[in-house]
Design a protein around this motif. Structure first.
Motif, PDB file in Angstrom:
ATOM      1  N   UNK A 119     -24.878  28.075  64.638  1.00 26.48           N
ATOM      2  CA  UNK A 119     -24.267  26.721  64.936  1.00 26.48           C
ATOM      3  C   UNK A 119     -24.376  25.691  64.044  1.00 26.48           C
ATOM      4  N   UNK A 120     -23.331  24.940  63.866  1.00 27.92           N
ATOM      5  CA  UNK A 120     -23.265  24.025  62.906  1.00 27.92           C
ATOM      6  C   UNK A 120     -22.501  22.725  63.172  1.00 27.92           C
ATOM      7  N   UNK A 150     -20.327  19.488  55.695  1.00 34.01           N
ATOM      8  CA  UNK A 150     -21.243  20.021  56.500  1.00 34.01           C
ATOM      9  C   UNK A 150     -22.315  19.132  56.792  1.00 34.01           C
ATOM     10  N   UNK A 151     -22.993  19.115  57.953  1.00 34.64           N
ATOM     11  CA  UNK A 151     -24.088  18.330  58.017  1.00 34.64           C
ATOM     12  C   UNK A 151     -25.390  18.960  58.295  1.00 34.64           C
ATOM     13  N   UNK A 152     -25.479  19.952  59.441  1.00 34.60           N
ATOM     14  CA  UNK A 152     -26.585  20.609  59.735  1.00 34.60           C
ATOM     15  C   UNK A 152     -26.234  21.661  60.670  1.00 34.60           C
ATOM     16  N   UNK A 153     -27.024  22.832  60.469  1.00 40.45           N
ATOM     17  CA  UNK A 153     -27.154  23.954  61.055  1.00 40.45           C
ATOM     18  C   UNK A 153     -28.308  24.499  61.756  1.00 40.45           C
ATOM     19  N   UNK A 170     -30.024  28.324  63.647  1.00 39.37           N
ATOM     20  CA  UNK A 170     -29.914  29.893  63.917  1.00 39.37           C
ATOM     21  C   UNK A 170     -30.302  29.836  65.193  1.00 39.37           C
ATOM     22  N   UNK A 171     -29.869  30.816  65.916  1.00 39.03           N
ATOM     23  CA  UNK A 171     -30.236  31.226  67.368  1.00 39.03           C
ATOM     24  C   UNK A 171     -31.909  31.294  67.629  1.00 39.03           C
ATOM     25  N   UNK A 172     -32.474  31.695  66.427  1.00 40.15           N
ATOM     26  CA  UNK A 172     -33.843  32.062  66.646  1.00 40.15           C
ATOM     27  C   UNK A 172     -34.810  30.850  66.492  1.00 40.15           C
ATOM     28  N   UNK A 173     -34.102  29.682  66.454  1.00 44.41           N
ATOM     29  CA  UNK A 173     -34.821  28.256  66.537  1.00 44.41           C
ATOM     30  C   UNK A 173     -34.410  27.668  67.522  1.00 44.41           C
ATOM     31  N   UNK A 174     -35.128  26.504  68.244  1.00 43.97           N
ATOM     32  CA  UNK A 174     -34.736  25.440  68.963  1.00 43.97           C
ATOM     33  C   UNK A 174     -34.370  24.393  68.431  1.00 43.97           C
ATOM     34  N   UNK A 175     -34.689  23.884  67.395  1.00 45.41           N
ATOM     35  CA  UNK A 175     -34.539  22.725  66.957  1.00 45.41           C
ATOM     36  C   UNK A 175     -34.637  22.866  65.335  1.00 45.41           C
ATOM     37  N   UNK A 176     -33.604  21.950  64.725  1.00 50.03           N
ATOM     38  CA  UNK A 176     -33.709  21.716  63.069  1.00 50.03           C
ATOM     39  C   UNK A 176     -33.368  20.390  62.825  1.00 50.03           C
ATOM     40  N   UNK A 177     -34.335  19.851  61.961  1.00 48.84           N
ATOM     41  CA  UNK A 177     -34.421  18.445  61.656  1.00 48.84           C
ATOM     42  C   UNK A 177     -34.049  18.454  59.880  1.00 48.84           C
ATOM     43  N   UNK A 178     -33.234  17.256  59.777  1.00 47.30           N
ATOM     44  CA  UNK A 178     -32.853  17.054  58.463  1.00 47.30           C
ATOM     45  C   UNK A 178     -32.783  15.556  58.130  1.00 47.30           C
ATOM     46  N   UNK A 179     -33.910  14.829  57.912  1.00 44.98           N
ATOM     47  CA  UNK A 179     -33.878  13.400  57.892  1.00 44.98           C
ATOM     48  C   UNK A 179     -33.725  12.735  59.182  1.00 44.98           C
TER      49      UNK A 179
END
Lengths: 112, 115
Positions: B33-34, B46-49, B51-60
């Protein structure tokens, strides 16, 4: 700067008059895509090239064709534009398969 | 058949507060997901993506949360800044990062950050 360039930014054509939209990239990406986006709608994939291999979406009208003469350039040809084809046309690239697309600024097509 | 839905066409948030943009999907095969951001007269970037193996992704200031059981993802922007005013598109694909060519986009949410 490496980028995706679309020309022209604005295109006006007459009903039924063929029109060609241009996209070029300096990213040396393998894949080039064409999307159609109508107002307040999601971008809709029309087709893409993986290198020279053309992949058409099942619901893309025959009125829409594409050419990719080399890695850098890709064209969208609309053979007989109808009023319903007025939209923003977005070109995008990606290195190989995968989700991250690099988009051009788009060409807004008006059909009179 | 809208497989990716952004039900809020617009959102207005005060500068400094949290912006939460939501996205729902119907295809259980989606696993990547993106989020893209689009300014007027520019293409989406593009901002952030995630994967379904994670439940959270953080960038700044940007965090994406994925709830697979609910088929829902959200983008959090904290703190919101005037430059964040743009249209935000959610997109999904099947086959992982190296998978399918096809990205399915939502309709977009127009975020306005008020000073």
């Amino acid at each position: 700067d490496a980028m995706v360039i679309q020309n022209p930014r604005y295109q006006v054509t007459q009903f039924g008059k063929p029109v060609t939209l241009s996209c070029s990239q300096t990213l040396n990406h393998n894949v080039m895509y064409w999307y159609q986006q109508k107002s307040s709608q999601a971008p809709k994939l029309l087709f893409h090239y993986y290198d020279k291999d053309f992949n058409n979406e099942a619901d893309t009208p025959d009125n829409f064709q594409s050419r990719r003469p080399n890695t850098s350039f890709c064209f969208l040809d609309i053979r007989s534009p109808g009023l319903g084809d007025a939209a923003m046309y977005l070109c995008a690239t990606s290195r190989r398969t995968g989700g991250k697309r690099f988009f051009g600024p788009g060409t807004r097509l008006t059909v009179l | 058949d809208q497989q990716v839905k952004q039900n809020s066409p617009s959102l207005s948030v005060q500068e400094g507060r949290i912006s939460i943009l939501n996205c729902d999907y119907t295809n259980s095969m989606f696993d990547y997901f993106l989020w893209y951001k689009k300014y007027p007269a520019e293409g989406p970037t593009f901002l952030i993506s995630i994967s379904s193996i994670k439940d959270k992704n953080e960038d700044g200031r940007f965090t994406v949360f994925l709830n697979k059981s609910a088929k829902h993802l959200s983008l959090h922007i904290v703190p919101s800044q005037p430059g964040d005013s743009a249209v935000y598109f959610c997109a999904a694909s099947a086959g992982g990062v190296q998978g399918a060519q096809k990205l399915v986009f939502g309709q977009g949410t127009r975020l306005t950050i008020n000073p």
